[in-house]
Design a protein around this motif. Structure first.
Motif, PDB file in Angstrom:
ATOM      1  N   CYS A  99       0.620  -1.212  -0.333  1.00 51.72           N
ATOM      2  CA  CYS A  99       0.346   0.090  -0.069  1.00 51.72           C
ATOM      3  C   CYS A  99       1.006   1.153  -0.365  1.00 51.72           C
ATOM      4  O   CYS A  99       0.775   1.930  -1.032  1.00 51.72           O
ATOM      5  N   HIS A 100       1.794   1.284   0.505  1.00 50.16           N
ATOM      6  CA  HIS A 100       3.269   1.964   0.502  1.00 50.16           C
ATOM      7  C   HIS A 100       3.106   2.905  -0.841  1.00 50.16           C
ATOM      8  O   HIS A 100       3.749   3.589  -0.834  1.00 50.16           O
ATOM      9  N   ASN A 103       0.804   3.668  -3.022  1.00 51.87           N
ATOM     10  CA  ASN A 103       0.018   5.247  -2.800  1.00 51.87           C
ATOM     11  C   ASN A 103       1.892   6.144  -2.748  1.00 51.87           C
ATOM     12  O   ASN A 103       1.428   7.063  -3.548  1.00 51.87           O
ATOM     13  N   TRP A 135      -0.772  -2.868   8.112  1.00 51.56           N
ATOM     14  CA  TRP A 135      -0.922  -2.375   6.468  1.00 51.56           C
ATOM     15  C   TRP A 135      -2.356  -0.951   6.950  1.00 51.56           C
ATOM     16  O   TRP A 135      -2.527  -0.829   5.940  1.00 51.56           O
ATOM     17  N   LEU A 139      -2.965   1.661   4.228  1.00 56.58           N
ATOM     18  CA  LEU A 139      -4.046   1.153   3.425  1.00 56.58           C
ATOM     19  C   LEU A 139      -4.387   2.881   4.248  1.00 56.58           C
ATOM     20  O   LEU A 139      -5.413   3.454   2.703  1.00 56.58           O
ATOM     21  N   LEU A 142      -3.382   5.824   2.163  1.00 54.87           N
ATOM     22  CA  LEU A 142      -3.316   5.578   0.490  1.00 54.87           C
ATOM     23  C   LEU A 142      -4.719   5.772   0.301  1.00 54.87           C
ATOM     24  O   LEU A 142      -5.127   6.142  -1.382  1.00 54.87           O
ATOM     25  N   ARG A 143      -5.674   5.772   1.101  1.00 54.42           N
ATOM     26  CA  ARG A 143      -7.046   5.428   0.688  1.00 54.42           C
ATOM     27  C   ARG A 143      -7.597   7.257   0.592  1.00 54.42           C
ATOM     28  O   ARG A 143      -8.468   8.065  -0.314  1.00 54.42           O
ATOM     29  N   PHE A 170     -10.075  -2.274   1.191  1.00 54.43           N
ATOM     30  CA  PHE A 170      -8.861  -2.132  -0.644  1.00 54.43           C
ATOM     31  C   PHE A 170      -9.823  -1.911  -1.815  1.00 54.43           C
ATOM     32  O   PHE A 170      -9.979  -0.171  -2.331  1.00 54.43           O
TER      33      PHE A 170
END
Lengths: 236, 313
Positions: A99-100, A103, A135, A139, A142-143, A170
């Motif tokens: 996720c990181h 992003n 996570w 996440l 990222l969202r 996700f």
């Protein structure tokens, strides 16, 4: 020479991201199916790209296990130049690291440099297990990413051990998560989602200001397509 | 005389005409002994914004009317002495004060005029069941309660004016405001609104349209003349170029050939070709409704092209 001949309009691009869990639990048939399905779907993606006058399809692929690694190291690759290198499975499930990394790259400073006005990417996550790292915060970050928010997102939960709730977080909803329990279906679903998500995400949508943005409409369309396929599979 | 000529062109997008939608862009220009002005408005075009073609026209008309009134009132203002024996016209141009007046007089005037035109239109032509049928449930419910009716007319707006004393730009929503400087470089001096991302745009129908409108103004003096050209485009043009290098791509790939054509082939011929160019953008690439408008000082463009362009600048 007329002005219309001097000004060239570049073809726009839509990036299809594969985010693939390559942890140890994927070893064997699962990773084998992922490898062959992606390799086999490339000609169909090329067709989508060729038939779409609006946008060409580019592919970026990220695998995560004990750490993360871009399979397309130099950034998104035009699908007609894209070849799949088989990946191996092993290690833990660093979903947070994926996720990181995603992003970081979903930025006009990185993989979205060539992106133009209205094509958000399609992001396709495949996983069979529980994350083993931190996570949640990754996440959450990222969202908040603008590209991620507007991307068409689909996930495949492979087998019974996959945490569908995390995959739904996700994608934004359980409707965009497909569950597969056999290898043949996994291959078919990878092909179906890759092609359908690319078709939907690279379609022109010229609406704004409405209750549903163009991207929300696209996500709703892919969710409906997934539900239809799931229901067809159940009927069979 | 301000030495500028104005043009405006709009073409209906292929993706719209294929769906039987009317063109929701509107552009116009105005040439007056005191000023030149150009405007581009891009109606949102979603199912909830089913009157945005009219909304774009109302916004462009309002902008031209309000700019005209503002320029003439400013001229009168500048004739009045601000202090005994110190006429206002000799005061230095105060950008902050001018920007405040732009917001309070011009932007507020345009938005107010737009609302009046929208209200009058709804009065004469209430929303029809056919129009409402395509709208989302959320907006159907709001419109039924007579809430947010102006949302149906939502549009962006970009306007520019050049006078002998000052020049300015106003921007609400997406599209791009590009300046061709006399040294051959290009810039986009109006600040960008980060809320405009992919398909999302801010709008004249937003509650904060007046305070969040982006403005730019500069005095015109012998030392700081007005730019050689100002170009306004709807996102039917700029969305065809990369996000990261949008300003550079627009300058290199669109405006450089345009200014070179102005210099080589003259005003009338180039304006006709810009219409064709809009049609090309509208038919290819994003295939969105496309507008391109601008203010051109032909003499300054000619000299800048002769000296050499710097689209990276």
């Amino acid at each position: 020479m007329a002005l219309t001949d001097k000004v060239e309009i570049a073809r726009r691009s839509m990036v299809l991201f594969f985010v693939i869990d390559s942890s140890g639990s994927m070893d064997g048939d699962k990773i084998g199916s992922v490898n062959t399905a992606i390799q086999e779907v490339i000609p169909a993606l090329r067709e989508v790209s060729d038939e779409n006058a609006d946008a060409e399809i580019k592919v970026a692929a990220l695998e995560f296990s004990s750490g993360v690694s871009w399979i397309t190291k130099g950034g998104p690759v035009a699908v007609d130049q894209f070849t799949w290198k088989f990946i191996n499975a092993g290690g833990v499930t660093d979903f947070g690291a994926a996720c990181h990394e995603l992003n970081d790259k979903l930025s006009t400073k990185a993989f979205m440099q060539e992106a133009t006005g209205s094509y958000a990417p399609a992001i396709f996550l495949l996983s069979d297990g529980e994350p083993t790292d931190d996570w949640e915060s990754a996440l959450d970050t990222l969202r908040e990413n603008g590209w991620f928010k507007r991307a068409v997102k689909v996930a495949i939960a492979i087998g019974d051990e996959a945490n569908k709730d995390i995959l739904a977080k996700f994608t934004g909803s359980m409707e965009a998560v497909m569950e597969v329990r056999n290898i043949e279906k996994l291959k078919n679903m990878i092909k179906f989602v890759s092609v359908r998500a690319s078709q939907v995400a690279s379609k022109s949508s010229n609406v704004s200001g409405g209750a549903q943005s163009g991207e929300e409409e696209k996500q709703a369309e892919i969710n409906a397509a997934i539900q239809e396929v799931v229901s067809d599979q159940e009927d069979l | 005389m301000n030495g500028c000529r104005a043009f405006a062109a709009t073409a209906a997008g292929g993706s719209h005409t294929r769906e039987g939608k009317e063109c929701q862009d509107h552009s116009r220009h105005d040439k007056d002994p005191l000023y030149s002005a150009a405007v581009v408005a891009d109606g949102h075009g979603s199912e909830d914004c089913f009157r945005s073609a009219k909304g774009a026209r109302f916004a462009a008309e309002s902008a031209i009317q309000v700019i005209h009134a503002f320029v003439y009132s400013e001229r009168e203002e500048r004739k009045k002495p601000s202090l005994p024996f110190f006429p206002a016209q000799y005061r230095p141009f105060d950008e902050r004060d001018f920007e405040r007046r732009l917001r309070e007089v011009v932007v507020k005037g345009i938005v107010g005029s737009w609302y009046s035109k929208v209200n009058a239109d709804i009065e004469v032509y209430p929303f029809t069941p056919e129009e409402l049928a395509g709208a989302s449930e959320k907006y159907r419910a709001r419109y039924a309660k007579r809430e947010a009716l102006h949302h149906a007319y939502g549009t962006t707006l970009i306007a520019a004016a050049v006078t002998p004393d000052y020049w300015f730009g106003i921007h609400i929503g997406d599209g791009r405001f590009t300046v061709f400087n006399r040294d051959g470089s290009f810039c986009q001096p109006v600040p960008w609104d980060e809320r405009c991302f992919l398909n999302a745009t801010t709008s004249i129908c937003d509650d904060d349209a007046i305070p969040s409108a982006r403005l730019f103004c500069r005095p015109v003096t012998a030392e700081t003349p007005a730019p050689a050209a100002i170009f306004l485009c709807s996102d039917g043009v700029d969305d065809n170029f990369s996000v990261e290098n949008n300003a550079r791509d627009l300058a290199q790939k669109v405006y450089t050939p345009i200014v070179q054509t102005f210099a080589a082939e003259g005003f009338e011929s180039t304006c006709a070709q810009i219409k064709d160019l809009c049609a090309k953008f509208a038919a290819n690439g994003k295939a969105d409704d496309t507008s391109l408008a601008g203010l051109i000082n032909m003499d300054a463009v000619q000299k800048a092209v002769e000296r050499g362009l710097n689209p990276e600048g």
